[in-house]
Design an enzyme around this catalytic site. Structure first.
Site, PDB file in Angstrom:
ATOM      1  CD  GLU A 169     -50.766 -81.052  32.054  1.00  0.00           C
ATOM      2  OE1 GLU A 169     -51.012 -80.686  33.218  1.00  0.00           O
ATOM      3  OE2 GLU A 169     -51.595 -81.640  31.335  1.00  0.00           O
ATOM      4  CD  GLU A 180     -48.338 -80.883  35.425  1.00  0.00           C
ATOM      5  OE1 GLU A 180     -49.565 -80.976  35.241  1.00  0.00           O
ATOM      6  OE2 GLU A 180     -47.607 -80.167  34.722  1.00  0.00           O
ATOM      7  CG  ASN A 183     -50.497 -84.789  33.036  1.00  0.00           C
ATOM      8  OD1 ASN A 183     -50.452 -85.631  33.926  1.00  0.00           O
ATOM      9  ND2 ASN A 183     -51.614 -84.197  32.664  1.00  0.00           N
ATOM     10  CE  LYS A 217     -58.213 -84.997  39.760  1.00  0.00           C
ATOM     11  NZ  LYS A 217     -57.056 -85.728  39.203  1.00  0.00           N
ATOM     12  CE  LYS A 254     -54.036 -80.144  36.953  1.00  0.00           C
ATOM     13  NZ  LYS A 254     -53.767 -81.398  37.682  1.00  0.00           N
TER      14      LYS A 254
END
Length: 270
Positions: A169, A219, A189, A59, A120
């Site tokens: 999610e 997450e 999440n 990321k 993702k």
């Protein structure tokens, strides 16, 4: 505060229409059928049988923090994650908000990554699942807050027809009904996608409300081996961690240190 998720989804719709104008869905599907004959490694099975369950995330940027590591190399970092003990890899592919690209998945595969890779992104259209499959992903993220139940069910079915798994999610108790739609993994999440505020309390609060047989993934916002240990006791087998690794000079080594702290908790104490 403006709902960031709403802004991202609106931008995503425009992106998809622009890509379809360049490469039609039928042509993309034909390319998938022509080129994708392998069976991607199962992320659900990897998490179910992993001693650590760490999904290490590549990321480079986030809307809330800006650039985390602008020069991070998709040919190096994911492979380093694999070498240092990750159970699976998550790669951000959204370009505008997260500095990602589908090519990052392809590059990671070519570098030697054999672990399951999670695509993702903010998937709202079957076209994106075709993009995920052709670049080498094992699983795609679906976000309940972005989709109606009917849309989510359809996308899960289409992902499965392409040989991919789904990490679904959810963030709020009101979204947990989506868990009945047949995802391969159920994610909670800890980051509010409207405000981007983070708390692992969210996973602890919602864990018991998920199906008993679900492969549960926590997450975001996980920064210590002790938190992972607590989440595992609460029933989670997957732990998606990105920023705490990516902020370090060597994300793979940071993962290795984190896993060592899970195995030898006394060494992780200050």
């Amino acid at each position: 505060m403006k709902d960031i998720l709403e802004e991202i989804v609106a931008h995503k719709r425009r992106e998809i229409e622009a890509r379809k104008a360049t490469l039609t869905e039928s042509r993309l599907r034909a390319a998938v059928e022509r080129e994708c004959h392998d069976t991607p490694p199962s992320m659900a099975q990897a998490l179910a049988h992993s001693a650590t369950g760490i999904i290490a995330e590549f990321k480079r940027k986030s809307p809330s923090r800006g650039w985390i590591k602008a020069d991070a190399d998709p040919a190096t970092v994911p492979l380093d994650y694999q070498k240092h003990g990750a159970a699976a890899i998550s790669i951000l592919t959204d370009r505008h908000f997260f500095g990602g690209a589908d090519e990052f998945v392809t590059i990671a595969r070519r570098s030697g990554v054999t672990l399951p890779i999670l695509y993702k992104n903010f998937v709202i259209d079957a076209y994106q699942l075709l993009e995920a499959r052709i670049c080498g992903a094992s699983a795609a993220l679906l976000i309940a807050a972005c989709l109606s139940k009917a849309e989510c069910a359809s996308l899960i079915g289409q992902a499965h027809s392409l040989g991919m798994e789904v990490l679904l999610e959810m963030h709020a108790e009101s979204e947990l009904e989506y868990a009945t739609l047949g995802p391969d993994m159920c994610g909670i999440n800890n980051r509010n996608l409207g405000t981007f505020e983070t708390s692992t309390d969210n996973s602890f609060r919602l864990a018991a409300l998920l199906p008993d047989d679900a492969i549960k993934v926590s997450e975001s916002g996980i920064s210590s081996p002790a938190t992972v240990a607590g989440l595992r006791r609460a029933g989670f087998s997957g732990f998606l961690i990105g920023e705490s690794f990516m902020k370090s000079g060597e994300p793979g080594a940071a993962l290795g240190h984190f896993i060592n702290g899970m195995v030898n908790p006394k060494e992780a104490e200050p």
